[in-house]
Write a protein that holds these residues in place. Structure first.
Motif, PDB file in Angstrom:
ATOM      1  N   GLU A  76      -7.954  14.834  -0.853  1.00 36.98           N
ATOM      2  CA  GLU A  76      -6.940  15.681  -1.480  1.00 36.98           C
ATOM      3  C   GLU A  76      -6.095  16.340  -0.415  1.00 36.98           C
ATOM      4  OE1 GLU A  76      -8.128  18.524  -4.354  1.00 36.98           O
ATOM      5  OE2 GLU A  76      -9.598  17.172  -5.242  1.00 36.98           O
ATOM      6  N   GLU A  77      -4.811  16.411  -0.678  1.00 37.85           N
ATOM      7  CA  GLU A  77      -3.890  17.054   0.233  1.00 37.85           C
ATOM      8  C   GLU A  77      -3.697  18.507  -0.192  1.00 37.85           C
ATOM      9  OE1 GLU A  77      -2.596  15.595   2.934  1.00 37.85           O
ATOM     10  OE2 GLU A  77      -3.718  13.791   2.414  1.00 37.85           O
ATOM     11  N   SER A  78      -3.528  19.387   0.799  1.00 35.58           N
ATOM     12  CA  SER A  78      -3.265  20.783   0.477  1.00 35.58           C
ATOM     13  C   SER A  78      -1.807  20.933   0.105  1.00 35.58           C
ATOM     14  CB  SER A  78      -3.599  21.659   1.672  1.00 35.58           C
ATOM     15  OG  SER A  78      -2.793  21.293   2.769  1.00 35.58           O
ATOM     16  N   ILE A 117       0.855  -1.191   0.000  1.00 33.85           N
ATOM     17  CA  ILE A 117       0.000   0.000   0.000  1.00 33.85           C
ATOM     18  C   ILE A 117       0.887   1.236   0.000  1.00 33.85           C
ATOM     19  CG2 ILE A 117      -1.728   1.270   1.323  1.00 33.85           C
ATOM     20  CD1 ILE A 117      -2.796  -1.407   2.290  1.00 33.85           C
ATOM     21  N   SER A 118       0.525   2.245  -0.791  1.00 36.42           N
ATOM     22  CA  SER A 118       1.386   3.424  -0.929  1.00 36.42           C
ATOM     23  C   SER A 118       0.829   4.681  -0.270  1.00 36.42           C
ATOM     24  CB  SER A 118       1.639   3.706  -2.409  1.00 36.42           C
ATOM     25  OG  SER A 118       0.413   4.004  -3.044  1.00 36.42           O
ATOM     26  N   SER A 119      -0.358   4.616   0.318  1.00 40.94           N
ATOM     27  CA  SER A 119      -0.979   5.797   0.924  1.00 40.94           C
ATOM     28  C   SER A 119      -1.455   5.453   2.332  1.00 40.94           C
ATOM     29  CB  SER A 119      -2.162   6.249   0.069  1.00 40.94           C
ATOM     30  OG  SER A 119      -2.995   7.125   0.783  1.00 40.94           O
ATOM     31  N   LEU A 120      -1.227   6.344   3.269  1.00 42.46           N
ATOM     32  CA  LEU A 120      -1.710   6.125   4.633  1.00 42.46           C
ATOM     33  C   LEU A 120      -3.231   6.144   4.689  1.00 42.46           C
ATOM     34  CD1 LEU A 120       0.865   8.234   6.649  1.00 42.46           C
ATOM     35  CD2 LEU A 120       0.632   5.757   6.635  1.00 42.46           C
ATOM     36  N   THR A 139      -3.996   9.773   9.250  1.00 39.58           N
ATOM     37  CA  THR A 139      -4.311  10.146   7.873  1.00 39.58           C
ATOM     38  C   THR A 139      -3.063  10.795   7.257  1.00 39.58           C
ATOM     39  OG1 THR A 139      -5.060  12.355   8.486  1.00 39.58           O
ATOM     40  CG2 THR A 139      -6.732  10.600   8.439  1.00 39.58           C
ATOM     41  N   GLU A 140      -3.048  10.935   5.949  1.00 42.73           N
ATOM     42  CA  GLU A 140      -1.917  11.581   5.271  1.00 42.73           C
ATOM     43  C   GLU A 140      -1.689  12.992   5.816  1.00 42.73           C
ATOM     44  OE1 GLU A 140       0.338  10.827   2.781  1.00 42.73           O
ATOM     45  OE2 GLU A 140      -0.309   8.764   2.583  1.00 42.73           O
ATOM     46  N   ASP A 141      -2.778  13.742   5.996  1.00 44.93           N
ATOM     47  CA  ASP A 141      -2.644  15.116   6.450  1.00 44.93           C
ATOM     48  C   ASP A 141      -2.140  15.190   7.893  1.00 44.93           C
ATOM     49  OD1 ASP A 141      -3.089  18.031   5.958  1.00 44.93           O
ATOM     50  OD2 ASP A 141      -4.437  17.747   7.675  1.00 44.93           O
ATOM     51  N   ALA A 142      -2.679  14.349   8.782  1.00 45.88           N
ATOM     52  CA  ALA A 142      -2.222  14.338  10.179  1.00 45.88           C
ATOM     53  C   ALA A 142      -0.761  13.919  10.250  1.00 45.88           C
ATOM     54  CB  ALA A 142      -3.089  13.399  11.007  1.00 45.88           C
ATOM     55  N   PHE A 143      -0.373  12.966   9.426  1.00 45.47           N
ATOM     56  CA  PHE A 143       1.019  12.515   9.400  1.00 45.47           C
ATOM     57  C   PHE A 143       1.938  13.639   8.917  1.00 45.47           C
ATOM     58  CE2 PHE A 143       4.558  10.298   7.225  1.00 45.47           C
ATOM     59  CZ  PHE A 143       5.100   9.660   8.330  1.00 45.47           C
TER      60      PHE A 143
END
Length: 164
Positions: free
Chosen positions: A156-158, A26-29, A50-54
């Protein structure tokens, strides 16, 4: 302006986190989090961030690293702590846990899907009746083949504005 940590720094940190959960494929948190939630809904504390929290956590770690790296200098130039995953609230420094909303607002799904099959094509399926896609949280998505009607929700990431 927050530093731009996209690229090798964030990729390596993310890969390390994913390896800690023993899910190298897997490539995404966010995807890892969805799959782990579908497998074990009772232990929310065991989910990865999550990606953003990480990303916010990595920013805070980079700020500390920057202090250590320049500790030998008499007058180091260190950017504002508020550019690295923290805010000042009532004269206290508090971490920014995420920049994204807590819940997606644009997803319209039934409360549950009891299909055991990976097909979800029957007129008895609540997803088919409601004319919505299944999500990873439903039983059909955890079958060996996955669900043919599964909707993968990727947040979506900022984008950051300045290079670190």
């Amino acid at each position: 302006m927050a530093p731009d940590i996209e690229g090798p720094v964030l990729d390596e940190a993310r890969n390390l986190m994913i390896r800690l959960y023993n899910k190298e494929a897997i490539s995404s948190l966010n995807i890892l989090r969805q799959h782990m939630f579908a497998q074990n809904k009772s232990e929310l504390r065991s989910l990865p961030p999550t990606e953003d929290a990480f990303k916010q956590h990595v920013l805070r770690a980079l700020y500390q690293l920057r202090w250590w790296k320049h500790a030998h200098e008499s007058n180091p130039i260190i950017p504002s702590v508020t550019e690295f995953g923290r805010n000042v609230l009532n004269n206290c420094l508090v971490p920014i846990t995420t920049l994204l909303p807590q819940f997606p607002t644009d997803i319209d799904v039934p409360s549950f899907c009891k299909c055991k099959s990976s097909k979800c094509q029957s007129s008895r399926c609540s997803c088919v009746k409601a004319d919505v896609m299944c999500t990873i949280a439903f039983a059909c998505a955890t079958s060996a083949d996955g669900c043919s009607r599964e909707q993968v929700v990727e947040v979506e990431e900022s984008e950051s504005e300045q290079d670190f």
